[in-house]
Design a protein around this motif. Structure first.
Motif, PDB file in Angstrom:
ATOM      1  N   VAL A 157       0.816  -1.210   0.000  1.00 25.47           N
ATOM      2  CA  VAL A 157       0.000   0.000   0.000  1.00 25.47           C
ATOM      3  C   VAL A 157       0.855   1.267   0.000  1.00 25.47           C
ATOM      4  O   VAL A 157       0.537   2.252  -0.671  1.00 25.47           O
ATOM      5  CB  VAL A 157      -0.951  -0.019   1.222  1.00 25.47           C
ATOM      6  CG1 VAL A 157      -1.568   1.357   1.453  1.00 25.47           C
ATOM      7  CG2 VAL A 157      -2.043  -1.067   1.020  1.00 25.47           C
ATOM      8  N   HIS A 158       1.958   1.269   0.745  1.00 19.93           N
ATOM      9  CA  HIS A 158       2.731   2.500   0.923  1.00 19.93           C
ATOM     10  C   HIS A 158       3.922   2.634  -0.031  1.00 19.93           C
ATOM     11  O   HIS A 158       4.798   3.482   0.190  1.00 19.93           O
ATOM     12  CB  HIS A 158       3.201   2.606   2.373  1.00 19.93           C
ATOM     13  CG  HIS A 158       2.084   2.838   3.342  1.00 19.93           C
ATOM     14  ND1 HIS A 158       1.501   1.815   4.073  1.00 19.93           N
ATOM     15  CD2 HIS A 158       1.401   3.959   3.672  1.00 19.93           C
ATOM     16  CE1 HIS A 158       0.531   2.311   4.810  1.00 19.93           C
ATOM     17  NE2 HIS A 158       0.447   3.611   4.592  1.00 19.93           N
ATOM     18  N   CYS A 159       3.959   1.820  -1.063  1.00 17.53           N
ATOM     19  CA  CYS A 159       5.102   1.858  -1.979  1.00 17.53           C
ATOM     20  C   CYS A 159       5.016   2.976  -3.007  1.00 17.53           C
ATOM     21  O   CYS A 159       5.993   3.262  -3.694  1.00 17.53           O
ATOM     22  CB  CYS A 159       5.272   0.502  -2.666  1.00 17.53           C
ATOM     23  SG  CYS A 159       5.878  -0.740  -1.502  1.00 17.53           S
ATOM     24  N   GLY A 253      -0.248   6.405   0.294  1.00 21.69           N
ATOM     25  CA  GLY A 253      -0.934   5.293  -0.359  1.00 21.69           C
ATOM     26  C   GLY A 253      -2.136   5.805  -1.125  1.00 21.69           C
ATOM     27  O   GLY A 253      -2.797   6.762  -0.687  1.00 21.69           O
ATOM     28  N   GLU A 255      -5.150   3.763  -3.102  1.00 20.71           N
ATOM     29  CA  GLU A 255      -5.681   2.452  -3.468  1.00 20.71           C
ATOM     30  C   GLU A 255      -7.088   2.579  -4.036  1.00 20.71           C
ATOM     31  O   GLU A 255      -7.845   3.479  -3.665  1.00 20.71           O
ATOM     32  CB  GLU A 255      -5.716   1.535  -2.247  1.00 20.71           C
ATOM     33  CG  GLU A 255      -4.360   1.333  -1.601  1.00 20.71           C
ATOM     34  CD  GLU A 255      -3.469   0.415  -2.422  1.00 20.71           C
ATOM     35  OE1 GLU A 255      -3.850  -0.730  -2.675  1.00 20.71           O
ATOM     36  OE2 GLU A 255      -2.357   0.863  -2.805  1.00 20.71           O
ATOM     37  N   GLU A 284      -4.091   8.012   1.504  1.00 20.94           N
ATOM     38  CA  GLU A 284      -3.445   8.299   2.787  1.00 20.94           C
ATOM     39  C   GLU A 284      -2.375   9.367   2.591  1.00 20.94           C
ATOM     40  O   GLU A 284      -1.518   9.256   1.711  1.00 20.94           O
ATOM     41  CB  GLU A 284      -2.826   7.034   3.391  1.00 20.94           C
ATOM     42  CG  GLU A 284      -2.142   7.300   4.724  1.00 20.94           C
ATOM     43  CD  GLU A 284      -1.675   6.031   5.407  1.00 20.94           C
ATOM     44  OE1 GLU A 284      -0.454   5.887   5.611  1.00 20.94           O
ATOM     45  OE2 GLU A 284      -2.535   5.190   5.739  1.00 20.94           O
ATOM     46  N   TRP A 324      -8.591   0.915   6.220  1.00 19.81           N
ATOM     47  CA  TRP A 324      -7.572   0.080   5.578  1.00 19.81           C
ATOM     48  C   TRP A 324      -7.853  -1.408   5.764  1.00 19.81           C
ATOM     49  O   TRP A 324      -7.382  -2.235   4.968  1.00 19.81           O
ATOM     50  CB  TRP A 324      -6.189   0.410   6.141  1.00 19.81           C
ATOM     51  CG  TRP A 324      -5.569   1.634   5.540  1.00 19.81           C
ATOM     52  CD1 TRP A 324      -5.160   2.759   6.188  1.00 19.81           C
ATOM     53  CD2 TRP A 324      -5.300   1.873   4.156  1.00 19.81           C
ATOM     54  NE1 TRP A 324      -4.658   3.678   5.307  1.00 19.81           N
ATOM     55  CE2 TRP A 324      -4.730   3.162   4.051  1.00 19.81           C
ATOM     56  CE3 TRP A 324      -5.499   1.132   2.994  1.00 19.81           C
ATOM     57  CZ2 TRP A 324      -4.345   3.719   2.830  1.00 19.81           C
ATOM     58  CZ3 TRP A 324      -5.112   1.685   1.775  1.00 19.81           C
ATOM     59  CH2 TRP A 324      -4.547   2.961   1.704  1.00 19.81           C
ATOM     60  N   HIS A 376      -3.108  -1.167  -6.344  1.00 21.72           N
ATOM     61  CA  HIS A 376      -2.330  -0.003  -5.941  1.00 21.72           C
ATOM     62  C   HIS A 376      -2.454   1.035  -7.058  1.00 21.72           C
ATOM     63  O   HIS A 376      -1.620   1.114  -7.963  1.00 21.72           O
ATOM     64  CB  HIS A 376      -0.865  -0.386  -5.729  1.00 21.72           C
ATOM     65  CG  HIS A 376      -0.675  -1.572  -4.825  1.00 21.72           C
ATOM     66  ND1 HIS A 376      -1.278  -1.661  -3.591  1.00 21.72           N
ATOM     67  CD2 HIS A 376       0.045  -2.714  -4.965  1.00 21.72           C
ATOM     68  CE1 HIS A 376      -0.935  -2.801  -3.014  1.00 21.72           C
ATOM     69  NE2 HIS A 376      -0.147  -3.450  -3.821  1.00 21.72           N
TER      70      HIS A 376
END
Length: 489
Positions: A157-159, A253, A255, A284, A324, A376
Motif C-alpha cells: 500500500v505504501h510503496c 498510499g 488504493e 493516505e 484500511w 495499488h
C-alpha cells in the motif's frame, strides 16, 4: 520398490552428514504441505524438503546439489501468488523458515539486519520502540517473509511514496549454487561496481539463495490522514488517480477497489464502505500536520472535480485502521464469494488506468468470468481477481487465458506483466509478449553467469525461445524469425 521412493532415499543420504534428521523431510505426509505456494491451482510434490538453520549448512547443501545436479527451489512462507516456489519433482525444497531472527536494529543509522525467514510485519514491530518502521507492506505482511519479498520485489500500500522492496534494502548476503557466500550492496547509500543488489532483488530465486538482508527503516510519521472517496463510475475513479499525482501530491498510499471487491470486503470486515458505489479510492497522506493540511486541500479539490460522491476523512486512529482493514482483507474476502480465483498482477501508466479497466471489463464479459479489481492505483499496479470454479471442466484454463489477455493488454498500453508478484510459472508465456527473443537471450546469459547448470528454480520466470515459439509470440525481425535452427512447435 517404487522408483521415486528409491530416488528420494538415495538423495536424502547425500545430506545426512550435514543436516540433523529432523531437517530432512522425506515422507509423503511431510512433503505434501510444500507442493504449492499461494498459487494453489498448480502443485508438484518435491523429492525432498531440507530445513537448514545455519549458513554453513545452506552452503554445503547447495554444493551437494551442484555436484549432483539436483534442482533447488528456495522457499520462504509460501505466500507468493505466481507459482515461484512450486517445487521441481526431481529436486529439493530449500526452506529458509528457520532463518527467522532479527539480528540487529540500528536506530542511529535507521537500518535492521534480518534473516530471510523473518515476517515482514515483525520488522516494523521490532523497530516500533525506536520510532521507526519498515515501509513496504504487502497485504500478506502478517505472514510473508522478507526473503520472499526480496526475491519477488514485493510492494504494498505504501510503496507509491516510499518505493518497492528494491528501494528499501541496502545489502544482501547470498549463497551461490556452488556454495560460495557473497555480499552485494553495502550499509552505505551506494556501493562500488555493478548494481548487483538491484539484479538480485526480484530475481525469484534463480541467481542465488538469500540468507541475510539489511533493510532501511523510516521514522514513523508524526501525523496521518486517510480519505475514503466513493465514485459512481470506475472510469471517474481511475481518472482521479492520475489527476492527484498530476496536481503534485504524492500520497503515502492511493488504493482503488471496484464494486465487487468493496462489497465483498464490507461483508467480511465491516469497514464502513458504501456498497452502492461503483468504486472507492483510499488516499493516505502522512508527514507534518501543516503539510498534510495543504495536500488534503489539493486532493479534495481534485476528487470533487473528478466526480466524487462524497469525501470521508477518518477522524480517529481506529477509523483509519478500519478504512484500511477492508483493503488489506480484500483477497480473502473474495475467497468467500467464489470457489476459486486467480490473483493477477500487472502494471500500466496511470493515465491509461480508466481505459485498461474498461478493456478488462470487456474481456471479463467475453470469457464469461467475473473480475473484481483491487489495486495499488497510484502505482498503476493492477490486481484483477478472476473468479472461477475449478470443479467445472475447463474453467481453470479459461481463467488462465483471461488472465494472460489482461496482462497482454497492460503491455499494449506501455505497461508490464508484473508489478510485485513476480513471473513464476503464471506469467511465463506473457514474457514472450513483453520481451524480444534478443532480450530473453540476455536474461538467459545472466542466469548462466550465476547458475551455469540451471539448477536454481528451473523453469520459472524466463521462458526458452522454444516456449515462445510454441506460444506463438516469437518476435519477428525484418521478416525473419531469429534462430531458424530452433525447432518450431
Amino acid at each position: 520398490m517404487n522408483l521415486k521412493l528409491t530416488q528420494r532415499q538415495k538423495t536424502a543420504e547425500l545430506f545426512r552428514d550435514i543436516l540433523p534428521a529432523d531437517s530432512i523431510l522425506s515422507l509423503d505426509e511431510e512433503l505434501k504441505p510444500y507442493e504449492c505456494d499461494g498459487m494453489m491451482a498448480h502443485n508438484i510434490v518435491p523429492l525432498l524438503v531440507l530445513l537448514p538453520e545455519e549458513i554453513d549448512q545452506v552452503s554445503k547443501v547447495l554444493r551437494i546439489c551442484y555436484d549432483n545436479e539436483i534442482p533447488v527451489v528456495a522457499r520462504g512462507a509460501g505466500t507468493g501468488l505466481s507459482g515461484g516456489a512450486i517445487p521441481h519433482e526431481d529436486g529439493v525444497i530449500l526452506s529458509l523458515a528457520r532463518f527467522n531472527k532479527i539480528l540487529e536494529i540500528d536506530s542511529e543509522n535507521c537500518t535492521a539486519r534480518v534473516q530471510p525467514g523473518v515476517r515482514n510485519l515483525a520488522i516494523t514491530e521490532a523497530a516500533k520502540p525506536h520510532g521507526l518502521y519498515y515501509a513496504p507492506d504487502p497485504s500478506s505482511q502478517i505472514a510473508c517473509t522478507i526473503g520472499g519479498n526480496v526475491a519477488e520485489n514485493a510492494g504494498g500500500v505504501h510503496c507509491l511514496k516510499y518505493g518497492l522492496t528494491v528501494n528499501n534494502i541496502l545489502e544482501l548476503t547470498i549463497v551461490t549454487i556452488d556454495g560460495e557466500t557473497v555480499k552485494v550492496g553495502s550499509g552505505a547509500l551506494d556501493s562500488p561496481g555493478l548494481d548487483l543488489l538491484a539484479l538480485m532483488t526480484g530475481s525469484e530465486g534463480m541467481l542465488g539463495v538469500i540468507i541475510d538482508i539489511v533493510v532501511k527503516l523510516l521514522p514513523q510519521p508524526t501525523d496521518i490522514k486517510v480519505l475514503l472517496t466513493p465514485f459512481d463510475s470506475i472510469e471517474f475513479a481511475g481518472n482521479a488517480v492520475a489527476d492527484i499525482i498530476a496536481a503534485g501530491v504524492i500520497p503515502a498510499g492511493l488504493e482503488m477497489m471496484d464494486n465487487p471487491s468493496l462489497v465483498a470486503a464490507e461483508d467480511f470486515v465491516h469497514a464502513g464502505y458504501p456498497t452502492d458505489a461503483e468504486a472507492i479510492l483510499l488516499c493516505e497522506l502522512d508527514g507534518e500536520a501543516e503539510d498534510i493540511a495543504a495536500d488534503q486541500e489539493v486532493v479534495e479539490a481534485v476528487l470533487r472535480k473528478a466526480g466524487a460522491k462524497e469525501i470521508r476523512v477518518a477522524e480517529s486512529v481506529e477509523e483509519r485502521l478500519k478504512f484500511w482493514a477492508g483493503r488489506k482483507a480484500a483477497f480473502p474476502a473474495i475467497g468467500r464469494i467464489s470457489p476459486d480465483y486467480l490473483c493477477m498482477d500487472g502494471t500500466i501508466p496511470r493515465k491509461h488506468l480508466a481505459q485498461v479497466l474498461k478493456d478488462t471489463h470487456a474481456l471479463s464479459e467475453h470469457y464469461g468470468l467475473r473480475v473484481a479489481n483491487v489495486f495499488h492505483a497510484g502505482d498503476g499496479n493492477l490486481h484483477p481477481l478472476i473468479l472461477y470454479n475449478a470443479s467445472e471442466p475447463g474453467e481453470l484454463e479459461k481463467a488462465e487465458e483471461l488472465g494472460g489477455k489482461i496482462l497482454e493488454t497492460c503491455v499494449q498500453y506501455g505497461g508490464t506483466i508484473t508489478g510485485e508478484h513476480g513471473v513464476g510459472i503464471e506469467k511465463i508465456n506473457q514474457m514472450c509478449v513483453q520481451f524480444t527473443s534478443d532480450e530473453l537471450e540476455v536474461f538467459h546469459a545472466v542466469k548462466a553467469a550465476f547458475d551455469n547448470k540451471g539448477l536454481l528454480n528451473p523453469g520459472k520466470a524466463v521462458p526458452t525461445l522454444h516456449r515462445c515459439a510454441e506460444f506463438g509470440a516469437m518476435h519477428v525481425h525484418h521478416g525473419q524469425l531469429p534462430h531458424p535452427e530452433l525447432e518450431r512447435f
